[in-house]
Design a protein around this motif. Sequence first.
Motif, PDB file in Angstrom:
ATOM      1  N   THR A  28      -1.710  22.670 -17.908  1.00 48.21           N
ATOM      2  CA  THR A  28      -2.372  21.917 -18.831  1.00 48.21           C
ATOM      3  C   THR A  28      -3.640  21.209 -18.255  1.00 48.21           C
ATOM      4  N   PHE A  29      -4.020  21.314 -17.203  1.00 51.55           N
ATOM      5  CA  PHE A  29      -5.514  20.382 -16.654  1.00 51.55           C
ATOM      6  C   PHE A  29      -6.445  20.000 -17.085  1.00 51.55           C
ATOM      7  N   ASN A  30      -6.997  21.692 -18.362  1.00 54.57           N
ATOM      8  CA  ASN A  30      -7.906  22.250 -17.985  1.00 54.57           C
ATOM      9  C   ASN A  30      -7.880  21.493 -20.329  1.00 54.57           C
ATOM     10  N   SER A  31      -7.517  21.429 -20.853  1.00 52.95           N
ATOM     11  CA  SER A  31      -7.006  20.660 -22.018  1.00 52.95           C
ATOM     12  C   SER A  31      -7.202  19.295 -22.389  1.00 52.95           C
ATOM     13  N   TYR A  32      -7.749  18.701 -20.978  1.00 53.33           N
ATOM     14  CA  TYR A  32      -7.745  16.806 -20.843  1.00 53.33           C
ATOM     15  C   TYR A  32      -9.407  16.646 -20.279  1.00 53.33           C
ATOM     16  N   PRO A  33     -10.130  15.540 -21.091  1.00 49.56           N
ATOM     17  CA  PRO A  33     -11.134  14.740 -20.389  1.00 49.56           C
ATOM     18  C   PRO A  33     -10.863  14.348 -18.895  1.00 49.56           C
ATOM     19  N   THR A  34     -11.583  14.128 -17.900  1.00 47.52           N
ATOM     20  CA  THR A  34     -11.747  13.792 -16.658  1.00 47.52           C
ATOM     21  C   THR A  34     -12.307  12.748 -16.182  1.00 47.52           C
ATOM     22  N   GLY A  35     -11.863  11.717 -15.532  1.00 48.00           N
ATOM     23  CA  GLY A  35     -13.251  10.734 -15.492  1.00 48.00           C
ATOM     24  C   GLY A  35     -12.538  10.637 -13.821  1.00 48.00           C
ATOM     25  N   TRP A  36     -13.170   9.487 -13.444  1.00 49.52           N
ATOM     26  CA  TRP A  36     -13.880   8.774 -12.538  1.00 49.52           C
ATOM     27  C   TRP A  36     -14.209   8.111 -11.853  1.00 49.52           C
ATOM     28  N   PHE A  37     -13.160   7.512 -11.595  1.00 49.52           N
ATOM     29  CA  PHE A  37     -13.251   5.863 -11.188  1.00 49.52           C
ATOM     30  C   PHE A  37     -13.982   5.767  -9.595  1.00 49.52           C
ATOM     31  N   ARG A  38     -14.070   4.344  -9.539  1.00 49.35           N
ATOM     32  CA  ARG A  38     -13.703   3.713  -8.329  1.00 49.35           C
ATOM     33  C   ARG A  38     -13.581   2.321  -8.244  1.00 49.35           C
ATOM     34  N   GLN A  39     -13.330   1.714  -6.832  1.00 46.91           N
ATOM     35  CA  GLN A  39     -12.440   0.277  -6.453  1.00 46.91           C
ATOM     36  C   GLN A  39     -12.899   0.104  -5.269  1.00 46.91           C
ATOM     37  N   ALA A  40     -13.735  -0.746  -5.091  1.00 40.21           N
ATOM     38  CA  ALA A  40     -14.532  -1.564  -4.097  1.00 40.21           C
ATOM     39  C   ALA A  40     -13.729  -2.598  -3.210  1.00 40.21           C
ATOM     40  N   PRO A  41     -13.292  -2.750  -2.199  1.00 41.14           N
ATOM     41  CA  PRO A  41     -12.977  -4.014  -1.351  1.00 41.14           C
ATOM     42  C   PRO A  41     -12.793  -5.456  -2.284  1.00 41.14           C
ATOM     43  N   GLY A  42     -12.070  -5.581  -2.261  1.00 38.65           N
ATOM     44  CA  GLY A  42     -11.658  -6.982  -3.242  1.00 38.65           C
ATOM     45  C   GLY A  42     -12.507  -7.299  -4.887  1.00 38.65           C
ATOM     46  N   LYS A  43     -12.051  -5.695  -5.628  1.00 35.10           N
ATOM     47  CA  LYS A  43     -12.794  -5.770  -7.049  1.00 35.10           C
ATOM     48  C   LYS A  43     -12.129  -5.451  -7.869  1.00 35.10           C
ATOM     49  N   GLU A  44     -11.858  -4.873  -8.360  1.00 36.42           N
ATOM     50  CA  GLU A  44     -11.079  -3.998  -9.959  1.00 36.42           C
ATOM     51  C   GLU A  44     -11.875  -2.744  -9.998  1.00 36.42           C
ATOM     52  N   ARG A  45     -11.131  -2.134 -10.207  1.00 34.52           N
ATOM     53  CA  ARG A  45     -11.183  -0.744 -10.347  1.00 34.52           C
ATOM     54  C   ARG A  45     -11.876  -0.445 -11.491  1.00 34.52           C
ATOM     55  N   GLU A  46     -13.195   0.438 -11.252  1.00 32.88           N
ATOM     56  CA  GLU A  46     -14.596   0.309 -12.604  1.00 32.88           C
ATOM     57  C   GLU A  46     -14.563   1.808 -12.670  1.00 32.88           C
ATOM     58  N   PHE A  47     -15.081   2.105 -14.219  1.00 28.41           N
ATOM     59  CA  PHE A  47     -14.959   2.615 -14.871  1.00 28.41           C
ATOM     60  C   PHE A  47     -17.013   3.738 -13.903  1.00 28.41           C
ATOM     61  N   VAL A  48     -16.520   4.933 -13.565  1.00 28.25           N
ATOM     62  CA  VAL A  48     -17.339   5.567 -13.164  1.00 28.25           C
ATOM     63  C   VAL A  48     -18.379   7.608 -13.714  1.00 28.25           C
ATOM     64  N   ALA A  49     -17.531   7.685 -14.536  1.00 29.94           N
ATOM     65  CA  ALA A  49     -18.322   9.438 -15.712  1.00 29.94           C
ATOM     66  C   ALA A  49     -16.826   9.193 -15.611  1.00 29.94           C
ATOM     67  N   ALA A  50     -16.830  10.619 -17.080  1.00 30.64           N
ATOM     68  CA  ALA A  50     -15.948  11.559 -17.534  1.00 30.64           C
ATOM     69  C   ALA A  50     -16.962  12.206 -18.216  1.00 30.64           C
ATOM     70  N   ILE A  51     -15.648  13.548 -17.754  1.00 32.18           N
ATOM     71  CA  ILE A  51     -16.225  14.789 -18.924  1.00 32.18           C
ATOM     72  C   ILE A  51     -15.089  15.557 -19.961  1.00 32.18           C
ATOM     73  N   ASN A  52     -15.395  16.011 -20.689  1.00 29.89           N
ATOM     74  CA  ASN A  52     -14.769  16.308 -22.020  1.00 29.89           C
ATOM     75  C   ASN A  52     -13.760  17.283 -21.333  1.00 29.89           C
ATOM     76  N   TRP A  53     -12.952  17.943 -21.848  1.00 26.08           N
ATOM     77  CA  TRP A  53     -12.454  19.694 -20.970  1.00 26.08           C
ATOM     78  C   TRP A  53     -13.707  20.681 -21.486  1.00 26.08           C
ATOM     79  N   SER A  54     -13.873  20.519 -21.829  1.00 25.42           N
ATOM     80  CA  SER A  54     -15.171  22.162 -22.116  1.00 25.42           C
ATOM     81  C   SER A  54     -16.431  21.752 -20.904  1.00 25.42           C
ATOM     82  N   GLY A  55     -16.705  21.083 -20.660  1.00 22.44           N
ATOM     83  CA  GLY A  55     -17.633  20.516 -19.729  1.00 22.44           C
ATOM     84  C   GLY A  55     -18.669  19.586 -20.304  1.00 22.44           C
ATOM     85  N   GLY A  56     -17.974  20.366 -21.791  1.00 27.22           N
ATOM     86  CA  GLY A  56     -19.996  19.948 -22.811  1.00 27.22           C
ATOM     87  C   GLY A  56     -19.963  18.385 -22.752  1.00 27.22           C
TER      88      GLY A  56
END
Length: 123
Positions: A28-56
Motif C-alpha cells: 500500500t506504500f504507493n497509495s500514500y503521500p510520503t514526507g521527510w522530517f528532520r530532528q537536530a540535537p536539542g530541537k523538535e522534529r520538523e517538516f522538510v518535504a513531502a510528495i503525493n502518491w504519484s509524484g506529481g
Amino acid sequence: QVQLVESGGGLVQAGGFLRLSCAASGRTFNSYPTGWFRQAPGKEREFVAAINWSGGGTYYADSVKGRFTISRDNAKNTVYLQMNSLKPEDTAVYYCATSLRYGSKTETDFRSWGQGTQVTVSS
C-alpha cells in the motif's frame, strides 16, 4: 502495514550534496503521500518535504526550498530526498514517513516512521 528504512546519510562539507533514500515494504506504500522530517540535537522534529502518491505534487519547508528535491519511484517503492548546497544547519537525523493528508506539515498526520539516517554538514 508499511515499513520504511532510510539510508544515504553521512558527513559532508558545507556546499556539498547528499541523496537520501526511503525504501518501503508493503503493497500500500504507493497509495500514500510520503514526507521527510528532520530532528537536530536539542530541537523538535520538523517538516522538510513531502510528495503525493504519484509524484506529481510536492511541497517543502521554506528553509530547504530551492536546495532540496523530493521524488519517488513507485516501481522501486522508494522515495528520495536530493539535498544540494548543504549548510551546517541542515545537520540532523532525517526521517521518512507516510501521510494520510497530503499538504500537511504536521508530525501527527504522518505514520510508519523509519529509524532515521544521520546527516552531518561540517563548516
